[in-house]
Design a protein around this motif. Structure first.
Motif, PDB file in Angstrom:
ATOM      1  N   ILE A 345      25.482  14.453  -3.882  1.00 54.57           N
ATOM      2  CA  ILE A 345      24.824  15.257  -2.845  1.00 54.57           C
ATOM      3  C   ILE A 345      25.486  16.624  -2.741  1.00 54.57           C
ATOM      4  O   ILE A 345      26.694  16.735  -2.566  1.00 54.57           O
ATOM      5  N   GLN A 346      24.662  17.630  -2.842  1.00 59.22           N
ATOM      6  CA  GLN A 346      25.160  19.003  -2.750  1.00 59.22           C
ATOM      7  C   GLN A 346      25.085  19.543  -1.321  1.00 59.22           C
ATOM      8  O   GLN A 346      25.984  20.249  -0.860  1.00 59.22           O
ATOM      9  N   ASP A 347      23.997  19.197  -0.610  1.00 58.65           N
ATOM     10  CA  ASP A 347      23.791  19.771   0.724  1.00 58.65           C
ATOM     11  C   ASP A 347      22.967  18.807   1.577  1.00 58.65           C
ATOM     12  O   ASP A 347      22.075  18.103   1.060  1.00 58.65           O
ATOM     13  N   ILE A 348      23.265  18.777   2.881  1.00 64.10           N
ATOM     14  CA  ILE A 348      22.510  17.956   3.838  1.00 64.10           C
ATOM     15  C   ILE A 348      22.040  18.866   4.962  1.00 64.10           C
ATOM     16  O   ILE A 348      22.855  19.517   5.622  1.00 64.10           O
ATOM     17  N   GLN A 349      20.750  18.923   5.171  1.00 66.02           N
ATOM     18  CA  GLN A 349      20.174  19.756   6.217  1.00 66.02           C
ATOM     19  C   GLN A 349      19.574  18.859   7.297  1.00 66.02           C
ATOM     20  O   GLN A 349      18.747  18.001   7.010  1.00 66.02           O
ATOM     21  N   LEU A 350      20.019  19.055   8.540  1.00 64.94           N
ATOM     22  CA  LEU A 350      19.457  18.315   9.673  1.00 64.94           C
ATOM     23  C   LEU A 350      18.592  19.257  10.507  1.00 64.94           C
ATOM     24  O   LEU A 350      19.009  20.378  10.813  1.00 64.94           O
ATOM     25  N   ARG A 351      17.421  18.803  10.857  1.00 66.42           N
ATOM     26  CA  ARG A 351      16.546  19.560  11.759  1.00 66.42           C
ATOM     27  C   ARG A 351      16.381  18.725  13.021  1.00 66.42           C
ATOM     28  O   ARG A 351      15.658  17.721  13.040  1.00 66.42           O
ATOM     29  N   VAL A 352      17.063  19.153  14.063  1.00 65.32           N
ATOM     30  CA  VAL A 352      17.167  18.383  15.301  1.00 65.32           C
ATOM     31  C   VAL A 352      17.018  19.322  16.501  1.00 65.32           C
ATOM     32  O   VAL A 352      17.110  20.548  16.355  1.00 65.32           O
ATOM     33  N   PRO A 353      16.808  18.770  17.695  1.00 69.75           N
ATOM     34  CA  PRO A 353      16.733  19.625  18.882  1.00 69.75           C
ATOM     35  C   PRO A 353      18.071  20.300  19.180  1.00 69.75           C
ATOM     36  O   PRO A 353      19.135  19.817  18.772  1.00 69.75           O
ATOM     37  N   LYS A 354      18.006  21.385  19.892  1.00 72.21           N
ATOM     38  CA  LYS A 354      19.213  22.089  20.303  1.00 72.21           C
ATOM     39  C   LYS A 354      19.769  21.430  21.559  1.00 72.21           C
ATOM     40  O   LYS A 354      19.163  21.484  22.624  1.00 72.21           O
ATOM     41  N   SER A 355      20.914  20.798  21.408  1.00 74.24           N
ATOM     42  CA  SER A 355      21.582  20.150  22.535  1.00 74.24           C
ATOM     43  C   SER A 355      23.064  20.113  22.210  1.00 74.24           C
ATOM     44  O   SER A 355      23.510  19.358  21.338  1.00 74.24           O
ATOM     45  N   LYS A 356      23.815  20.939  22.889  1.00 78.20           N
ATOM     46  CA  LYS A 356      25.192  21.208  22.495  1.00 78.20           C
ATOM     47  C   LYS A 356      26.074  19.966  22.480  1.00 78.20           C
ATOM     48  O   LYS A 356      26.889  19.775  21.570  1.00 78.20           O
ATOM     49  N   GLU A 411      19.845  22.790  11.733  1.00 75.84           N
ATOM     50  CA  GLU A 411      18.833  23.742  12.181  1.00 75.84           C
ATOM     51  C   GLU A 411      18.167  23.213  13.449  1.00 75.84           C
ATOM     52  O   GLU A 411      18.096  21.997  13.654  1.00 75.84           O
ATOM     53  N   HIS A 412      17.695  24.147  14.273  1.00 79.02           N
ATOM     54  CA  HIS A 412      17.003  23.777  15.509  1.00 79.02           C
ATOM     55  C   HIS A 412      15.610  24.420  15.505  1.00 79.02           C
ATOM     56  O   HIS A 412      15.405  25.494  16.078  1.00 79.02           O
ATOM     57  N   PRO A 413      14.637  23.782  14.876  1.00 75.94           N
ATOM     58  CA  PRO A 413      13.288  24.371  14.805  1.00 75.94           C
ATOM     59  C   PRO A 413      12.675  24.543  16.200  1.00 75.94           C
ATOM     60  O   PRO A 413      12.938  23.750  17.105  1.00 75.94           O
ATOM     61  N   ASP A 414      11.870  25.550  16.354  1.00 74.68           N
ATOM     62  CA  ASP A 414      11.243  25.826  17.641  1.00 74.68           C
ATOM     63  C   ASP A 414      10.292  24.722  18.073  1.00 74.68           C
ATOM     64  O   ASP A 414      10.040  24.543  19.270  1.00 74.68           O
ATOM     65  N   ASP A 415       9.754  23.973  17.108  1.00 77.40           N
ATOM     66  CA  ASP A 415       8.799  22.917  17.456  1.00 77.40           C
ATOM     67  C   ASP A 415       9.474  21.575  17.710  1.00 77.40           C
ATOM     68  O   ASP A 415       8.815  20.532  17.774  1.00 77.40           O
ATOM     69  N   ASN A 416      10.811  21.601  17.847  1.00 76.83           N
ATOM     70  CA  ASN A 416      11.567  20.357  18.050  1.00 76.83           C
ATOM     71  C   ASN A 416      12.342  20.452  19.367  1.00 76.83           C
ATOM     72  O   ASN A 416      13.537  20.737  19.386  1.00 76.83           O
ATOM     73  N   TYR A 424      11.806  15.173  17.206  1.00 76.07           N
ATOM     74  CA  TYR A 424      11.821  14.438  15.943  1.00 76.07           C
ATOM     75  C   TYR A 424      13.162  14.673  15.263  1.00 76.07           C
ATOM     76  O   TYR A 424      13.951  15.537  15.662  1.00 76.07           O
ATOM     77  N   GLY A 425      13.429  13.883  14.255  1.00 71.87           N
ATOM     78  CA  GLY A 425      14.636  14.064  13.444  1.00 71.87           C
ATOM     79  C   GLY A 425      14.249  14.187  11.989  1.00 71.87           C
ATOM     80  O   GLY A 425      13.436  13.402  11.484  1.00 71.87           O
ATOM     81  N   GLU A 426      14.791  15.189  11.309  1.00 74.39           N
ATOM     82  CA  GLU A 426      14.479  15.394   9.889  1.00 74.39           C
ATOM     83  C   GLU A 426      15.778  15.588   9.124  1.00 74.39           C
ATOM     84  O   GLU A 426      16.665  16.337   9.556  1.00 74.39           O
ATOM     85  N   VAL A 427      15.891  14.892   8.010  1.00 74.00           N
ATOM     86  CA  VAL A 427      17.074  14.969   7.150  1.00 74.00           C
ATOM     87  C   VAL A 427      16.620  15.363   5.748  1.00 74.00           C
ATOM     88  O   VAL A 427      15.794  14.678   5.127  1.00 74.00           O
TER      89      VAL A 427
END
Length: 498
Positions: A345-356, A411-416, A424-427
């Motif tokens: 694995i070279q890179d892992i990208q998470l797309r999740v809500p913004k919650s500190k 990442e914190h997409p605007d639609d999440n 939603y959760g995206e990996v």
């Protein structure tokens, strides 16, 4: 003569006295009677709701909640934070052989302290149920009504149906209060919700079980409001379980104080200009009365929306990324190997809500790991799932897991949005050869839109309760909870937990 002397004393007054008299009369006329206030409507609902108004759906769902919460509490009684809380109560307070403690056969405490330590057990692993708007409803209520049931005299033990009614009243009050605020619909930033609405729900449940009148029920809620609130800064620490614990304890305390006649604001749930009541916790709170249960019946919120039950012990938001990552894991091992090397694995990208408070790249404790998008995603990538064992020191310190954590970007997409009903959760995993694998979860198994089956829920209970109970006792607890609405005395449930 006496009559002539008396008349001037009544009729001749200084102007300031007349003015005050008129002002007082106007104030009295404007002051709403208790039944007309929002707070009064809640008190009336709590005191007047009847067991017959629990539908078969509500009974079934609430019994699932009771069973799950007991199991979570039992496994929670094996944790370090529970042991600390229990030792503290035993060392600092006089012995009181009244109410049972999860997982300890010969340990009993005063009712309020038993509610406290059992609340710690329930939330010690962040394994308890979650609702929307976001809160943990059962953990704040069940320890309190269990402790109160133990406290009540043998000849006055509530029936199983009365017990379930009190429990459901505690859940309902929480849900109603949360729905009066738009802020409450999102993942919290300021107050931890169970410390606010949970305390109110615990007070309501205990007031119902004590059969308090509507005025006492209103005062119990108002007293509870003065015992509520904890900041989100203590999330992901050993102090977070104290939030549920105090909600259970102080709600019970509020109901007991109200039963003795202690009074508080009769308008704590109302909107009073210039005076902060419940809106101190939610600035956009809009008070609305609760309809009388005697009017054409009452539909409980639990009828409309089921509960989320967690498959593994972590913050609810973790379940989206874990399921998304587990789907990627299946593709990785599908390349012809039963396992894979993180070096692929070279890179892992998470797309999740913004919650500190749940964005923790390198968690240093099990409590931080339970609140880390990164940790739960990488654990599921590596193992195909997240389990109770994922948060042990050995699992957390694995070199291959640490290697994966170092490759995560968020990442914190605007639609999440940070909202348990819409997120939603995206990996996305990029391999060394350039291939990209992507997994996405919109509704995980266990969410209220996709609830655990009864078989899955019982399996979770058996796994959790099996840490401290024999298989025979586990079977008896399942049977008692399943028949709870049909048993004459709830002490049969209490005895199985000792």
């Amino acid at each position: 003569i006496a009559f002539l002397v008396f008349i001037p004393q009544r009729t001749i007054r200084p102007m300031w006295a007349v003015s005050l008299m008129h002002k007082s009369a106007v104030d009295v006329l404007k002051r709403p009677v208790p039944e007309e206030t929002v707070t009064g409507s809640f008190g009336k609902f709590i005191s007047e709701i009847k067991p017959q108004q629990l539908s078969s759906v509500v009974l079934h769902r609430s019994k699932r909640m009771v069973l799950d919460s007991i199991g979570v509490g039992l496994i929670g009684s094996t944790t370090d934070v529970f042991e600390l809380a229990l030792q503290h109560c035993q060392d600092m307070y006089a012995a009181d052989d009244i109410s049972s403690v999860y997982g300890r056969k010969n340990a009993k405490l005063s009712p309020t302290l038993a509610a406290f330590v059992n609340g710690v057990a329930t939330h010690s692993m962040d394994f308890d149920d979650t609702w929307h708007p976001a809160t943990h409803p059962s953990g704040a209520v069940l320890p309190a009504v269990l402790a109160l049931g133990d406290m009540m005299p043998t000849n006055r033990k509530p029936s199983g149906l009365d017990f379930l009614l009190a429990f459901n009243v505690g859940i309902e009050i929480q849900g109603r209060l949360m729905r009066f605020s738009n802020e409450a619909h999102n993942i919290p930033k300021r107050f931890h919700p169970p410390t606010v609405v949970g305390t109110m729900g615990s007070a309501a449940a205990c007031a119902r079980l004590l059969s308090l009148d509507h005025s006492q029920c209103s005062h119990a809620l108002a007293i509870a409001a003065s015992l509520s609130g904890a900041p989100m800064a203590n999330a992901a620490t050993q102090s977070k379980p104290l939030h549920i614990a105090n909600a259970a304890r102080f709600g019970l305390e509020a109901a007991l104080l109200a039963s003795r006649g202690l009074k508080a604001s009769p308008q704590v749930l109302d909107t009073v200009p210039g005076v902060a009541g419940f809106n101190a916790f939610y600035e956009d709170y809009v008070s609305r009365p609760l309809g009388s249960p005697s009017d054409d019946g009452h539909m409980f919120l639990l009828e409309e929306q089921d509960m989320a039950f967690k498959r593994f012990p972590a913050h609810l938001g973790m379940h989206w990324v874990a399921d998304a990552a587990a789907s990627v894991h299946k593709h990785l091992v599908g390349f012809g190997h039963s396992t894979f090397s993180p070096a692929q694995i070279q890179d892992i990208q998470l797309r999740v809500p913004k919650s500190k408070y749940i964005n923790r790249p390198f968690p240093e404790s099990e409590h931080e790991a339970r609140h880390s998008f990164q940790f739960n995603a990488c654990s599921a990538l590596l193992d195909g799932e997240v389990t109770v064992q994922s948060f042990t020191p050995a699992a957390m310190s694995r070199p291959e897991l640490l290697a994966l954590l170092s490759r995560v970007h968020v990442e914190h997409p605007d639609d999440n949005p940070a909202n348990f009903n819409r997120m939603y959760g995206e990996v996305q995993v990029t391999l060394l050869g350039g291939d990209i694998l992507r997994g996405r979860c919109d509704t995980f198994y266990g969410h209220w839109r996709n609830p655990l089956t009864d078989d899955s829920l019982r399996k979770k209970f058996r796994n959790n309760a099996g840490m401290v109970l024999s298989s025979e006792k586990i079977d008896r607890v399942i049977d008692v909870v399943d028949q709870l609405d049909r048993i004459e005395n709830c002490s049969s449930l209490l005895s199985e937990l000792q």
